[in-house]
Design an enzyme around this catalytic site. Sequence first.
Site, PDB file in Angstrom:
ATOM      1  N   ARG A 213      60.428  87.210  20.493  1.00  0.00           N
ATOM      2  CA  ARG A 213      58.866  87.408  21.118  1.00  0.00           C
ATOM      3  C   ARG A 213      58.666  88.712  21.543  1.00  0.00           C
ATOM      4  O   ARG A 213      57.662  89.463  21.184  1.00  0.00           O
ATOM      5  CB  ARG A 213      58.678  86.439  22.292  1.00  0.00           C
ATOM      6  CG  ARG A 213      58.746  84.939  21.958  1.00  0.00           C
ATOM      7  CD  ARG A 213      58.215  84.357  22.962  1.00  0.00           C
ATOM      8  NE  ARG A 213      59.524  83.966  23.906  1.00  0.00           N
ATOM      9  CZ  ARG A 213      60.023  83.067  23.766  1.00  0.00           C
ATOM     10  NH1 ARG A 213      59.832  82.038  22.912  1.00  0.00           N
ATOM     11  NH2 ARG A 213      61.224  82.600  24.662  1.00  0.00           N
ATOM     12  N   PHE A 229      52.276  77.720  14.044  1.00  0.00           N
ATOM     13  CA  PHE A 229      53.291  76.823  14.853  1.00  0.00           C
ATOM     14  C   PHE A 229      53.497  77.485  16.044  1.00  0.00           C
ATOM     15  O   PHE A 229      54.721  77.699  16.630  1.00  0.00           O
ATOM     16  CB  PHE A 229      54.532  76.814  13.970  1.00  0.00           C
ATOM     17  CG  PHE A 229      54.618  76.316  12.712  1.00  0.00           C
ATOM     18  CD1 PHE A 229      54.264  74.938  12.410  1.00  0.00           C
ATOM     19  CD2 PHE A 229      54.553  77.260  11.825  1.00  0.00           C
ATOM     20  CE1 PHE A 229      54.354  74.603  10.840  1.00  0.00           C
ATOM     21  CE2 PHE A 229      54.537  76.950  10.209  1.00  0.00           C
ATOM     22  CZ  PHE A 229      54.184  75.504   9.742  1.00  0.00           C
ATOM     23  N   ASP A 251      48.406  75.386  16.125  1.00  0.00           N
ATOM     24  CA  ASP A 251      49.284  74.379  16.281  1.00  0.00           C
ATOM     25  C   ASP A 251      48.536  72.949  16.096  1.00  0.00           C
ATOM     26  O   ASP A 251      47.313  72.844  16.293  1.00  0.00           O
ATOM     27  CB  ASP A 251      49.910  74.550  17.682  1.00  0.00           C
ATOM     28  CG  ASP A 251      51.235  73.668  17.837  1.00  0.00           C
ATOM     29  OD1 ASP A 251      52.349  74.350  17.510  1.00  0.00           O
ATOM     30  OD2 ASP A 251      51.333  72.585  18.050  1.00  0.00           O
ATOM     31  N   ASP A 301      56.835  80.610  12.828  1.00  0.00           N
ATOM     32  CA  ASP A 301      58.080  79.862  13.377  1.00  0.00           C
ATOM     33  C   ASP A 301      57.994  78.314  13.311  1.00  0.00           C
ATOM     34  O   ASP A 301      57.651  77.593  14.209  1.00  0.00           O
ATOM     35  CB  ASP A 301      57.834  80.385  15.139  1.00  0.00           C
ATOM     36  CG  ASP A 301      59.024  79.856  15.641  1.00  0.00           C
ATOM     37  OD1 ASP A 301      60.378  79.414  15.036  1.00  0.00           O
ATOM     38  OD2 ASP A 301      58.790  79.847  17.038  1.00  0.00           O
ATOM     39  N   CYS A 341      65.008  77.693  11.778  1.00  0.00           N
ATOM     40  CA  CYS A 341      65.785  77.281  12.789  1.00  0.00           C
ATOM     41  C   CYS A 341      66.827  76.141  12.237  1.00  0.00           C
ATOM     42  O   CYS A 341      67.368  75.405  13.268  1.00  0.00           O
ATOM     43  CB  CYS A 341      65.004  76.964  14.108  1.00  0.00           C
ATOM     44  SG  CYS A 341      63.816  75.274  13.626  1.00  0.00           S
TER      45      CYS A 341
END
Length: 397
Positions: A213, A229, A251, A301, A341
């Site tokens: 970030r 996201f 989102d 992300d 991730c």
Amino acid sequence: MSASIYLVKGREKSLLRRHPWIFSKGIERVQGNPIDGDTVEIYANDGKWLARGAWSGSSQIRARVWTFDKEETIDLDFFIRRLKYAQESRDPLIKRQGLTGYRLCAAESDGLPGLTIDRYADFLVCQILSAGAEFQRELITQALRTLYPECSIYERSDVAVRKKEGLKERTGVIYGETPNEPVVIEENGGVKILVDIRNGHKTGFYLDQRDNRQAAAKYTEGKRVLNCFCYTGGFGVYALKGGAKEVVNVDLSQNALDIARQNAELNGLDTSNTQFVRHDVFKLLREYREKGEKFDVIVLDPPKFAESKAQLLGACRGYKDINMLAFQLLAPGGVLLTYSCSGLMEQSLFQKIVADAALDAGRDAQILELLSQASDHPIGTAYPEGFYLKGLVVRAR
């Protein structure tokens, strides 16, 4: 007397390298009748003692190692020692970055398989993901109360992987207060973030993206930023702090978007140039492409696309599709910050997917930075599976 397991000949090699997992196919025989979570003695085929671990009769990972030290017993002092060491290893980072939210225990990478603990101010949030950690839940709780008497302890074991261990999902207070309201944490020298412990993703927030970030803010001055996201808007907050002229947070969760707006306001940021868009990211990117929209910076992300090896091929297609769309929306010289991730997604494969996405989008691109998880999410040298978060900063020429 503890039950014992004896490995198939040759399967001791991974344990000699101190990898903590023993798969069902690696076991030749079991002596005794261990129940799930029981501590078992682990021997090589020739009878040499190797380790002491936790049994899981329901999982393909049939045992997870607690210790490779024959003199070390699995008792309250064991958990106090491991948690104290984990805390001490993070103390310099906490002091350096002014953290009131951090990962205290990263499971196998901190020598406590199946146990994840995040601290948010005065709340410790636990995910208990293995039969062994479940079996030792009371000792783990006692250890935490000993080391952190000022903290409440809340459980977020609402994770599907527990089913593989023969466990049901569970949430709730273990000790102390219920976190009925979002908790404020600080990171990177005073950036404030609201964390919804009870209802948020994972344990409430993505602490692993903290460094990324901050890295994103370097690219946002005077730029139009699309934060996909966005969850509770962490990247959006840093984009505004970096001087972005416009930020679009996207989102599917309205609750997450509401907290994203609060996070911007909590940091004294002007939200007049910020949008909070409730939409499916894949669909919205296609709509933006049809409209000819362009952004100077795009953050991707997404959630984990691959939970198992069987899902990896589909995950590759998903990552390629969404990165191609992002490249098509980047203005000349624009920057894409893209992440995976998925632990099963290797760094080299992710880099190839992003390169192919740029090619299919007709864009020449350069990788400016390789990014990873924050250092309170360490990677044990004997446990490469601890490396899961991959990130690339890519400029489209």
